[in-house]
Design an enzyme around this catalytic site. Structure first.
Site, PDB file in Angstrom:
ATOM      1  N   ARG A  23      55.885   5.677  71.705  1.00 18.58           N
ATOM      2  CA  ARG A  23      56.247   6.183  70.309  1.00 18.58           C
ATOM      3  C   ARG A  23      55.526   6.316  69.103  1.00 18.58           C
ATOM      4  O   ARG A  23      54.353   5.625  69.376  1.00 18.58           O
ATOM      5  CB  ARG A  23      57.816   5.393  69.805  1.00 18.58           C
ATOM      6  CG  ARG A  23      58.775   5.488  70.843  1.00 18.58           C
ATOM      7  CD  ARG A  23      59.825   4.234  70.628  1.00 18.58           C
ATOM      8  NE  ARG A  23      60.731   4.732  69.470  1.00 18.58           N
ATOM      9  CZ  ARG A  23      61.575   5.744  69.648  1.00 18.58           C
ATOM     10  NH1 ARG A  23      61.868   6.087  70.661  1.00 18.58           N
ATOM     11  NH2 ARG A  23      62.131   5.881  68.359  1.00 18.58           N
ATOM     12  N   CYS A  42      31.416  18.035  46.638  1.00 20.63           N
ATOM     13  CA  CYS A  42      32.054  17.936  45.263  1.00 20.63           C
ATOM     14  C   CYS A  42      32.000  19.078  44.356  1.00 20.63           C
ATOM     15  O   CYS A  42      30.715  19.476  44.193  1.00 20.63           O
ATOM     16  CB  CYS A  42      32.412  16.381  44.858  1.00 20.63           C
ATOM     17  SG  CYS A  42      33.254  15.395  45.557  1.00 20.63           S
ATOM     18  N   HIS A 112      37.515  15.961  46.097  1.00 19.79           N
ATOM     19  CA  HIS A 112      37.174  15.046  47.002  1.00 19.79           C
ATOM     20  C   HIS A 112      38.366  14.283  47.544  1.00 19.79           C
ATOM     21  O   HIS A 112      38.349  14.042  48.757  1.00 19.79           O
ATOM     22  CB  HIS A 112      36.183  14.061  46.590  1.00 19.79           C
ATOM     23  CG  HIS A 112      35.597  13.164  47.521  1.00 19.79           C
ATOM     24  ND1 HIS A 112      34.469  13.426  48.414  1.00 19.79           N
ATOM     25  CD2 HIS A 112      36.016  11.834  47.941  1.00 19.79           C
ATOM     26  CE1 HIS A 112      34.245  12.617  49.072  1.00 19.79           C
ATOM     27  NE2 HIS A 112      35.059  11.577  49.003  1.00 19.79           N
ATOM     28  N   ALA A 159      34.466  13.517  62.022  1.00 17.02           N
ATOM     29  CA  ALA A 159      34.491  13.962  60.312  1.00 17.02           C
ATOM     30  C   ALA A 159      33.523  13.027  59.567  1.00 17.02           C
ATOM     31  O   ALA A 159      34.088  12.087  59.413  1.00 17.02           O
ATOM     32  CB  ALA A 159      35.713  14.423  59.558  1.00 17.02           C
ATOM     33  N   HIS A 165      36.845  19.602  54.991  1.00 21.49           N
ATOM     34  CA  HIS A 165      36.208  20.857  55.196  1.00 21.49           C
ATOM     35  C   HIS A 165      36.212  21.423  56.824  1.00 21.49           C
ATOM     36  O   HIS A 165      36.852  20.427  57.530  1.00 21.49           O
ATOM     37  CB  HIS A 165      34.719  20.518  55.092  1.00 21.49           C
ATOM     38  CG  HIS A 165      33.838  19.811  55.963  1.00 21.49           C
ATOM     39  ND1 HIS A 165      34.215  18.180  55.883  1.00 21.49           N
ATOM     40  CD2 HIS A 165      33.237  19.836  57.153  1.00 21.49           C
ATOM     41  CE1 HIS A 165      33.555  17.838  56.886  1.00 21.49           C
ATOM     42  NE2 HIS A 165      33.020  18.475  57.740  1.00 21.49           N
ATOM     43  N   CYS A 198      52.059  35.172  75.479  1.00 20.82           N
ATOM     44  CA  CYS A 198      53.438  35.684  75.099  1.00 20.82           C
ATOM     45  C   CYS A 198      54.905  35.090  75.940  1.00 20.82           C
ATOM     46  O   CYS A 198      55.723  34.628  75.412  1.00 20.82           O
ATOM     47  CB  CYS A 198      53.707  37.237  75.068  1.00 20.82           C
ATOM     48  SG  CYS A 198      52.533  38.057  73.726  1.00 20.82           S
ATOM     49  N   HIS A 239      52.559  39.658  69.201  1.00 23.40           N
ATOM     50  CA  HIS A 239      51.240  39.628  70.086  1.00 23.40           C
ATOM     51  C   HIS A 239      49.957  40.200  69.262  1.00 23.40           C
ATOM     52  O   HIS A 239      50.242  41.242  68.533  1.00 23.40           O
ATOM     53  CB  HIS A 239      51.407  40.526  71.227  1.00 23.40           C
ATOM     54  CG  HIS A 239      49.959  40.557  72.099  1.00 23.40           C
ATOM     55  ND1 HIS A 239      49.571  39.785  72.882  1.00 23.40           N
ATOM     56  CD2 HIS A 239      49.072  41.693  72.071  1.00 23.40           C
ATOM     57  CE1 HIS A 239      48.640  40.017  73.440  1.00 23.40           C
ATOM     58  NE2 HIS A 239      48.211  40.974  72.942  1.00 23.40           N
ATOM     59  N   HIS A 302      45.911  36.457  73.012  1.00 23.77           N
ATOM     60  CA  HIS A 302      46.812  36.276  72.135  1.00 23.77           C
ATOM     61  C   HIS A 302      46.175  35.094  71.554  1.00 23.77           C
ATOM     62  O   HIS A 302      46.177  33.959  71.895  1.00 23.77           O
ATOM     63  CB  HIS A 302      48.426  35.920  72.881  1.00 23.77           C
ATOM     64  CG  HIS A 302      49.458  35.809  71.732  1.00 23.77           C
ATOM     65  ND1 HIS A 302      50.501  36.545  71.947  1.00 23.77           N
ATOM     66  CD2 HIS A 302      49.464  35.181  70.399  1.00 23.77           C
ATOM     67  CE1 HIS A 302      51.362  36.245  70.996  1.00 23.77           C
ATOM     68  NE2 HIS A 302      50.801  35.454  70.030  1.00 23.77           N
ATOM     69  N   GLU A 318      40.333  10.517  83.971  1.00 22.37           N
ATOM     70  CA  GLU A 318      40.364  11.804  83.165  1.00 22.37           C
ATOM     71  C   GLU A 318      38.804  12.336  83.415  1.00 22.37           C
ATOM     72  O   GLU A 318      38.767  13.742  83.978  1.00 22.37           O
ATOM     73  CB  GLU A 318      40.277  11.852  81.816  1.00 22.37           C
ATOM     74  CG  GLU A 318      41.727  11.410  81.324  1.00 22.37           C
ATOM     75  CD  GLU A 318      42.055  10.036  81.272  1.00 22.37           C
ATOM     76  OE1 GLU A 318      43.275   9.498  80.538  1.00 22.37           O
ATOM     77  OE2 GLU A 318      41.349   9.017  81.451  1.00 22.37           O
TER      78      GLU A 318
END
Length: 346
Positions: A23, A42, A112, A159, A165, A198, A239, A302, A318
């Site tokens: 959760r 900035c 900033h 980041a 940005h 779609c 579309h 699309h 994975e």
């Protein structure tokens, strides 16, 4: 019992680990923060960045100085450079190309302390206009096969500079992930004469359990075979293959959708780190230069945005299988986001 689900767009299997049922509170970890003594993004620090390529300056202020709302600049440390020739070569069974491309930064606000979710819908619309402007400009260069626009929010999502940005990278080859999606969409259209995305949107709307927001112009949903917890897809209901063809009114409506979505994520997951990627059609010159090369794109592709909160990490399973394991069923993720209380955030 866990369930394996197939994503016909990404061509991946996903294991929805229902028994884990994680959760939102399970993902609320302390976030890393980056502190800069002087931020080059900035307002007032324009001399610390390369000269701007595009800016939204409502007061008509001079370029490369204060007075801007959104600013696009070359990346000071680009991974690809615009100067030079491709110089394609073979190296045994391998191939090489010079590191030609473009790498730009779109600074979304002069403030900033404000993130994209803090901006008004009108301010986000200005950011989207910068996306469109840089996309349309870079696609004029015949060396570029694809232009990717993406955003990393939070150090966990990549980041390194905390000032809000986005980035734009043009590459001289069609990325494998992009080529796979384009091919899948083309093959689907050849079989059924319909757009796959779609059809996926129609199915999600008919089912309803994965829908987070649907205002009649744009839909936000947690895909049935989401690879990651709280993964979202944002797409226009009408579309369209090319984000670059969006008019200002369409960008304004998309900005409202994006604002609402980011606030829901902030409310439910306490401002998680995330990545979002704009998946768009390749440049027009590719279709003109090679007969049959992505020639059906206006019909079979699309454009859409994929937004992924960075709540889990890819591990050996994975990596070794190409499967993904999602501990939060997308139907649950969508319900948490639909029921988010936004009254205290707006």
């Amino acid at each position: 019992m866990s369930e394996l689900r197939w994503d016909p767009l990404k061509m991946t299997w996903v294991i929805i680990a229902n028994e884990r049922g994680r959760r939102p509170r399970d993902f609320m970890l302390e976030r890393e923060k980056v502190h800069l003594s002087a931020c080059p993004f900035c307002a007032g620090n324009e001399a610390k960045t390369p000269r701007e390529l595009f800016a939204v300056r409502p007061g008509g202020s001079a370029a490369n100085g204060p007075g801007w709302k959104v600013r696009a600049i070359p990346n000071k440390y680009p991974i690809l450079r615009i100067e030079g020739d491709l110089d394609k070569k073979g190296y045994g069974h391998y191939d090489t190309i010079n590191g030609i491309g473009a790498h730009e930064v779109i600074i979304e606000t002069p403030d900033h302390e404000r993130n994209l979710a803090d901006l008004t819908a009108a301010e986000i619309s200005d950011v989207l206009k910068a996306y469109r402007a840089r996309l349309l400009d870079l696609r004029k260069d015949s060396r570029f096969r694809y232009i990717l626009i993406f955003k990393n929010h939070g150090i966990e999502a990549g980041a390194n500079i905390p000032h809000s940005h986005s980035q734009v990278i043009a590459v001289p080859v069609t990325p494998t992930v992009v080529a796979s999606k384009l091919s899948v969409c083309r093959e689907y259209y050849e079989r059924k004469e319909r757009c796959l995305i779609c059809d996926l949107i129609e199915q999600e709307r008919h089912d309803g359990r994965g829908i987070v927001r649907d205002d009649g112009d744009f839909v936000v949903f947690a895909p049935f075979a989401s690879c990651y917890p709280f993964e979202l897809r944002i797409a226009p209901l009408r579309h369209g293959h090319d984000f670059g063809l969006m008019d200002d009114a369409g960008l304004a409506r998309l900005a409202e959708t994006l604002k609402d979505t980011l606030l829901r994520l902030r409310s439910v997951l306490r401002d998680p780190p995330y990545n979002f990627v704009l998946h768009n059609a390749p440049p027009m010159h590719l279709r003109l230069g090679k007969p049959g090369y992505w020639s059906s794109l206006p019909y079979d592709y699309h454009w859409h945005i994929e937004l992924v909160p960075r709540l889990t990490r890819i591990a050996g399973f994975e990596w070794g299988t190409g499967f993904y394991m999602n501990p939060t069923p997308p139907e649950d993720a969508a319900r948490f986001l639909r029921e988010a209380d936004l009254s205290v955030l707006r």
